[in-house]
Design a protein around this motif. Structure first.
Motif, PDB file in Angstrom:
ATOM      1  N   LYS A   2      25.535  -0.872  80.457  1.00  0.00           N
ATOM      2  CA  LYS A   2      27.069  -0.686  79.898  1.00  0.00           C
ATOM      3  C   LYS A   2      27.436  -1.425  81.734  1.00  0.00           C
ATOM      4  N   LYS A   3      27.566  -2.572  81.799  1.00  0.00           N
ATOM      5  CA  LYS A   3      28.147  -3.256  82.464  1.00  0.00           C
ATOM      6  C   LYS A   3      29.778  -3.391  82.193  1.00  0.00           C
ATOM      7  N   ASN A   4      30.535  -2.978  83.983  1.00  0.00           N
ATOM      8  CA  ASN A   4      31.554  -3.256  83.963  1.00  0.00           C
ATOM      9  C   ASN A   4      32.493  -3.451  85.808  1.00  0.00           C
ATOM     10  N   GLY A   5      32.322  -4.793  85.737  1.00  0.00           N
ATOM     11  CA  GLY A   5      32.846  -5.146  86.998  1.00  0.00           C
ATOM     12  C   GLY A   5      31.645  -4.681  88.074  1.00  0.00           C
ATOM     13  N   ARG A   6      31.648  -4.764  88.850  1.00  0.00           N
ATOM     14  CA  ARG A   6      30.434  -3.497  89.754  1.00  0.00           C
ATOM     15  C   ARG A   6      29.502  -2.876  89.141  1.00  0.00           C
ATOM     16  N   ASP A  25      36.956   3.565  88.481  1.00  0.00           N
ATOM     17  CA  ASP A  25      38.430   2.642  90.044  1.00  0.00           C
ATOM     18  C   ASP A  25      38.107   3.143  91.217  1.00  0.00           C
ATOM     19  N   VAL A  26      38.193   4.739  90.651  1.00  0.00           N
ATOM     20  CA  VAL A  26      37.910   5.879  91.887  1.00  0.00           C
ATOM     21  C   VAL A  26      36.539   6.084  92.376  1.00  0.00           C
ATOM     22  N   LEU A  27      35.181   5.937  91.481  1.00  0.00           N
ATOM     23  CA  LEU A  27      33.904   5.940  92.462  1.00  0.00           C
ATOM     24  C   LEU A  27      33.876   5.117  93.004  1.00  0.00           C
ATOM     25  N   GLU A  28      34.303   3.839  92.395  1.00  0.00           N
ATOM     26  CA  GLU A  28      33.909   2.463  93.189  1.00  0.00           C
ATOM     27  C   GLU A  28      34.147   3.255  94.685  1.00  0.00           C
ATOM     28  N   LYS A  29      35.261   2.988  94.841  1.00  0.00           N
ATOM     29  CA  LYS A  29      36.524   3.344  96.253  1.00  0.00           C
ATOM     30  C   LYS A  29      35.726   4.332  96.583  1.00  0.00           C
ATOM     31  N   LEU A  30      35.393   5.213  96.165  1.00  0.00           N
ATOM     32  CA  LEU A  30      34.778   6.563  97.087  1.00  0.00           C
ATOM     33  C   LEU A  30      33.664   6.291  97.738  1.00  0.00           C
ATOM     34  N   HIS A  31      32.499   5.455  96.400  1.00  0.00           N
ATOM     35  CA  HIS A  31      31.408   4.851  96.734  1.00  0.00           C
ATOM     36  C   HIS A  31      30.987   3.376  97.961  1.00  0.00           C
ATOM     37  N   ASP A  32      32.189   3.096  97.947  1.00  0.00           N
ATOM     38  CA  ASP A  32      32.363   2.406  98.970  1.00  0.00           C
ATOM     39  C   ASP A  32      32.546   2.694 100.718  1.00  0.00           C
ATOM     40  N   LYS A  33      33.424   4.302 100.581  1.00  0.00           N
ATOM     41  CA  LYS A  33      33.826   4.441 101.388  1.00  0.00           C
ATOM     42  C   LYS A  33      32.262   5.278 101.704  1.00  0.00           C
ATOM     43  N   ILE A 239      42.642   9.834  94.052  1.00  0.00           N
ATOM     44  CA  ILE A 239      43.648  10.502  92.744  1.00  0.00           C
ATOM     45  C   ILE A 239      44.620  11.272  93.252  1.00  0.00           C
ATOM     46  N   ASP A 240      45.247  10.562  91.307  1.00  0.00           N
ATOM     47  CA  ASP A 240      46.619  10.855  91.115  1.00  0.00           C
ATOM     48  C   ASP A 240      46.979  12.205  91.090  1.00  0.00           C
ATOM     49  N   ASN A 241      47.690  12.937  90.728  1.00  0.00           N
ATOM     50  CA  ASN A 241      48.178  14.420  90.662  1.00  0.00           C
ATOM     51  C   ASN A 241      47.231  15.467  91.144  1.00  0.00           C
ATOM     52  N   LEU A 242      46.446  15.507  92.476  1.00  0.00           N
ATOM     53  CA  LEU A 242      45.462  15.919  92.865  1.00  0.00           C
ATOM     54  C   LEU A 242      46.315  16.379  94.693  1.00  0.00           C
TER      55      LEU A 242
END
Length: 546
Positions: A2-6, A25-33, A239-242
């Protein structure tokens, strides 16, 4: 896929629930960093290991030992809950029926203090396992986790009452998830699993006022501990509320590098640091890998290398306890692996062995241990609870790491090196890999199956298979002589043993010939790679190639 953007990922049961747009969205950000940093750690590890094993003049202890630069007085901030003496039940968080059973009380009403919900060595290392783990953990916290086993026609539900506190264990820094890609590259399994736990189960835990606890496996260096501190910091930012102040982690001492640098590493995890676990089996496997090239350090049969009677392990684990006690951390002991039997004599034997082992741990300062099956939970818990309820307290000497020096430990245990020991290793390898092909990360194994006598089967996970492979490779590499038969180890000698054990197994379970043949073939390949100093994790092998 299943494809969703990157992102592309293999759809599986529950993936639509777990992979929300927020999570992706969070997985992308943490992967990139963090992904590049993880890849650098892997390269550094491999370089350091090969530098040691390819030069037999290098003493691994001298090379790896690091003096503490953090031996001054500082204290960890650890929740009172983690200081409860007793037992943690361990099992795969992906297998819902086993997960529920571990959370529930025994027929006598005894419930574990903690639950090691494992998506690492007890898991099958698939995306489906990680998705199941995310769903199961969240369901248990919310209180709506149920499961119906179609084959057994049996319902599983969590019994009301105070649940064990959760100790989440995700896959380590060496592993990727091949079925979840970002820009065509596999995501780190550590990033994936930890993020899913924080976002699904973790936020629900914090809503209830609970802490989120992790076990961090396969760490080796201060920089890797700093990585996890930075990862938790960044995860709580995106991540919100953490709340980062309500996340704590206990690191597993399951590699030789971390064992020889504990105080610095405990400090390096920062505010998330809560203690250490004495991870016996993976530590043995790591030691065997680091001494693989040393003919003077060939081990006796692994079954004789017991914690309480092996000097270097006694030193490491007493040092572990002292570091924790000195700095207000939690020292956690090892695993009781015996499985229940229909033969009550075998259960009594297992209970006696577990009691002896856990009494040694308790008296040496460990607060809790692990147990592989609910049947033995109360037995494994009793030495810890009894000792602490008696008013016992650790001595001042037990809190002083300098009294348990590690700079000159001898990594060669005493004992016999036998053909029977190698045969049992081979049997364990084949049996474990049969379970792995069936998607299991842990399996009950009797390496003496068919041999007269009574003994319990043991719940063996990937660590035992690693020890078995490493020890067998070491014996071949140095043409070790069997004390019981006079035979010299060689590739031919050992491959014949693989074939003999395969034939013996299928004479007992002929209906499983095909999968055991695959297990034998993979076992031989895995062994040959070890002989080439290629210690890649089992998850690097493709099941479909066998």
């Amino acid at each position: 896929m299943k494809k969703n953007g990157r992102i592309e990922y293999k759809e599986c049961v529950g993936s639509d629930i777990v992979f929300t747009s927020e999570v992706l969205d969070v997985l992308e950000k943490l992967h990139d960093k963090f992904s590049n940093k993880i890849n650098k750690f892997r390269s550094i590890r491999k370089k350091n290991l090969h530098e040691i094993i390819k030069d037999s003049d290098i003493n691994p202890v001298e090379k790896l030992f690091t003096e503490s630069s953090n031996s001054n007085e500082w204290k960890l901030d650890v929740p009172d809950e983690l200081f409860i003496p007793g037992i943690e039940i361990s099992g795969p968080s992906s297998q819902t029926s086993m997960f529920i059973n571990g959370l529930n009380p025994t027929p006598s009403g005894f419930r574990a203090d903690g639950d090691l919900d494992d998506d690492e060595d007890a898991s099958g290392h698939t995306l489906q396992d990680t998705v199941n783990s995310a769903i199961n953990r969240k369901g248990a916290v919310i209180g709506n986790l149920k499961f119906y086993d179609e084959e057994k026609k049996k319902n599983y539900e969590v019994v009301p009452g105070k649940l064990p506190f959760f100790m989440h264990r995700e896959r380590g820094l060496l592993l990727d998830e091949e079925d979840f890609l970002i820009d065509g590259n596999p995501i780190s399994a550590s990033i994936l699993g930890t993020t899913l736990t924080l976002m699904h189960c973790g936020r629900e835990q914090q809503k209830k006022g609970d802490f989120i606890y992790f076990y961090i496996p396969k760490l080796e260096t201060e920089n890797e501990a700093i990585f996890w501190k930075e990862f938790f910091d960044e995860a709580c930012r995106v991540i919100d509320n953490l709340d980062s102040n309500k996340i704590k982690a206990i690191m597993l001492v399951e590699s030789l590098p971390i064992a020889l640098n504990m105080e610095n590493i405990l400090f390096s995890l920062g505010k998330y640091s809560a203690g250490f676990n004495a991870a016996r089996w993976d530590l043995k496997a790591s030691v065997l890998e680091f001494i693989m090239g040393r003919p003077d350090l060939v081990w006796p049969d692994r079954f004789e290398v017991n914690v309480a009677s092996t000097p270097f392990m006694v030193s490491i684990f007493r040092h572990l306890v002292a570091v924790c006690l000195k700095h207000g951390g939690v020292p956690i002991g090892g695993m009781a692996t015996a499985l229940p039997s229909r033969d009550e004599d075998i259960n009594k034997m297992a209970a006696s062995s577990i009691t002896s082992d856990k009494t040694w741990e308790a008296e040496n300062g460990f607060l809790r241990g692990w147990v592989a099956h609910i049947y033995h939970m109360e037995t494994a818990s009793k030495p810890f609870k009894d000792l602490h309820s008696s008013g016992w307290a650790p001595t001042e000497d037990m809190k002083n790491p300098e009294l348990y020096p590690l700079s000159n430990i001898n990594l060669k245990p005493e004992g016999e090196l036998t053909k029977e020991g190698t045969r049992r290793n081979v049997r364990t390898i084949i049996e474990y890999l049969e379970g792995w092909f069936n998607g299991r990360g842990a399996k009950g194994i009797d390496s003496l199956e068919g041999v007269a006598g009574k003994r319990p089967a043991l719940m063996e996970d990937l660590a035992t298979a690693r020890i078995s492979i490493a020890q067998t490779a070491q014996r071949i590499m140095h043409s070790s002589i069997c004390h019981d038969t006079g035979d010299a180890h060689s590739k031919k000698f050992t491959e014949e043993m693989f074939n003999q054990e395969f034939q013996d197994i299928i004479s007992i379970r002929p209906e499983k010939e095909e999968i055991y043949e695959r297990a034998r073939n993979l076992g031989i390949d895995w062994l040959n790679n070890y002989l080439d100093f290629n210690f890649d994790p089992l998850s690097y092998y493709q099941r479909n190639n066998y």
